[in-house]
Design an enzyme around this catalytic site. Structure first.
Site, PDB file in Angstrom:
ATOM      1  N   CYS A 163     -16.197  -9.576   5.662  1.00  0.00           N
ATOM      2  CA  CYS A 163     -15.605  -8.288   5.331  1.00  0.00           C
ATOM      3  C   CYS A 163     -14.346  -8.532   4.503  1.00  0.00           C
ATOM      4  O   CYS A 163     -13.496  -9.337   4.882  1.00  0.00           O
ATOM      5  CB  CYS A 163     -15.247  -7.518   6.590  1.00  0.00           C
ATOM      6  N   CYS A 222       0.832  -1.205   0.000  1.00  0.00           N
ATOM      7  CA  CYS A 222       0.000   0.000   0.000  1.00  0.00           C
ATOM      8  C   CYS A 222       0.872   1.264   0.000  1.00  0.00           C
ATOM      9  O   CYS A 222       1.855   1.340   0.732  1.00  0.00           O
ATOM     10  CB  CYS A 222      -0.914  -0.007   1.224  1.00  0.00           C
ATOM     11  N   CYS A 231       0.199   0.488  10.354  1.00  0.00           N
ATOM     12  CA  CYS A 231      -0.171  -0.568   9.414  1.00  0.00           C
ATOM     13  C   CYS A 231       1.023  -1.294   8.786  1.00  0.00           C
ATOM     14  O   CYS A 231       1.855  -0.676   8.124  1.00  0.00           O
ATOM     15  CB  CYS A 231      -1.051   0.005   8.307  1.00  0.00           C
ATOM     16  N   CYS A 254     -19.833   1.542   8.212  1.00  0.00           N
ATOM     17  CA  CYS A 254     -19.044   0.970   9.303  1.00  0.00           C
ATOM     18  C   CYS A 254     -17.837   1.886   9.484  1.00  0.00           C
ATOM     19  O   CYS A 254     -16.982   1.970   8.597  1.00  0.00           O
ATOM     20  CB  CYS A 254     -18.617  -0.453   8.948  1.00  0.00           C
ATOM     21  N   ARG A 308     -18.455  -2.807  17.507  1.00  0.00           N
ATOM     22  CA  ARG A 308     -17.629  -3.953  17.149  1.00  0.00           C
ATOM     23  C   ARG A 308     -16.347  -4.006  17.984  1.00  0.00           C
ATOM     24  O   ARG A 308     -15.522  -3.096  17.925  1.00  0.00           O
ATOM     25  CB  ARG A 308     -17.274  -3.909  15.656  1.00  0.00           C
TER      26      ARG A 308
END
Length: 330
Positions: free
Chosen positions: A97, A53, A60, A189, A261
């Site tokens: 997901c 990415c 991350c 979400c 969640r």
């Protein structure tokens, strides 16, 4: 409890800073106003395209610029996604997901594949959620037409703290994507991560942005940072369970009808710690051995916990399903 959309930072801060047991009692009382308070949705999160990415999100391991042990993997095939979805459904999951390590959605063959994945999983009577980075209104509509149920796009932290964590896109970029998701009549979400080195004021400010949206997100993930070697936040200490419970309870109080969640970081929690989170209003978990790229409890362990705590898995499409007709392409 009536929902409101004009919370002040001071109001939410007062809720968050209550004595711990008072806060949990208030959140639990509001949660129990819902007759299905013991239902917990089980979701499974898979990485359909891993690593490489171009973003610089400090937490991350999928960012190409960081030296982590993550192995870059190409886009999964539709058949592979169906196989994973079936395994998740057999394990008790009602939502799948799918995440891709993209900065933004591009109108290319890879996005065409995602559309086919959405159609295929939707045909299995599972709710389908995607988290693919930024997307425009046309792309959101295309996903909706394919049968997508939800789109995840987290705010991560407060607007004030945001530039410390990410510089490759703006807070407004995130809010614009959520706006595009709403225009397509998809469910939203959106939540954040605690343990990034943020302050309590940052946590409260992020909650306020979500709670003051014209329509509350249908689900709000509360993530605890899982530090990964090679990322800028690798040395951050583990989030205290008390902070996690405070966050969940505050979200439950200010957004009483939202699915909260219990997300990343659950692998480090004991059953007792998770029980506190459910008591405070959490009513969704991610199950399966991986949460994108970080470890996560397995289905069988969660089923044992559900039995112990008297929880039941929530069925898919509890609030109705998208009224779309799609052709499955495999």
């Amino acid at each position: 409890m009536q929902t409101k959309h004009n919370w002040t930072k001071e109001e939410i801060l007062d809720i968050y800073n209550q004595p711990f047991l008072d806060l949990v009692f208030q959140a639990a009382s509001i949660h129990r106003e819902n007759e299905d308070y013991s239902e917990v949705q089980i979701s499974s999160l898979i990485s359909i395209k891993t690593g490489g990415c171009p973003e610089d999100c400090a937490y991350c391991p999928q960012a190409a610029r960081y030296q982590t042990d993550l192995e870059v993997q190409a886009m999964m095939k539709v058949e592979e996604v169906i196989e994973v979805a079936q395994k998740a459904k057999d394990g008790g999951a009602s939502r799948l997901c799918m995440g891709a390590a993209w900065r933004e959605v591009r109108d290319n063959r890879d996005f065409d594949k995602v559309i086919d994945m959405v159609k295929a999983v939707n045909s299995m009577d599972m709710e389908v959620c995607c988290t693919l980075g930024m997307l425009n209104a046309d792309q959101a509509q295309r996903l909706a037409d394919a049968g997508l149920y939800a789109y995840n796009h987290n705010l991560d932290t407060s607007e004030e703290d945001y530039k410390r964590i990410i510089s490759t896109r703006t807070y407004d970029d995130r809010l614009k994507t959520i706006e595009n998701v709403r225009k397509a009549k998809l469910t939203v979400c959106s939540g954040g991560i605690i343990g990034l080195g943020e302050t309590v004021n940052d946590r409260v400010a992020m909650i306020r942005v979500l709670a003051n949206m014209p329509q509350h997100p249908e689900s709000v993930p509360v993530n605890a940072l899982v530090p990964v070697k090679g990322t800028p936040l690798a040395e951050q200490p583990r989030v205290a369970i008390w902070d996690m419970v405070r966050m969940i309870a505050t979200v439950r109080i200010v957004m009483p009808k939202t699915v909260v969640r219990l997300s990343a970081g659950r692998n480090e929690m004991s059953t007792l710690e998770q029980a506190f989170c459910f008591m405070a209003g959490a009513n969704s978990i991610f199950a399966g051995d991986k949460l994108l790229t970080t470890p996560n409890p397995e289905f069988k362990d969660d089923m044992l916990m559900f039995e112990l705590l008297g929880l039941t898995p929530r069925k898919a499409f509890k609030n109705g399903r998208p009224q779309v007709k799609v052709e499955v392409v495999v």
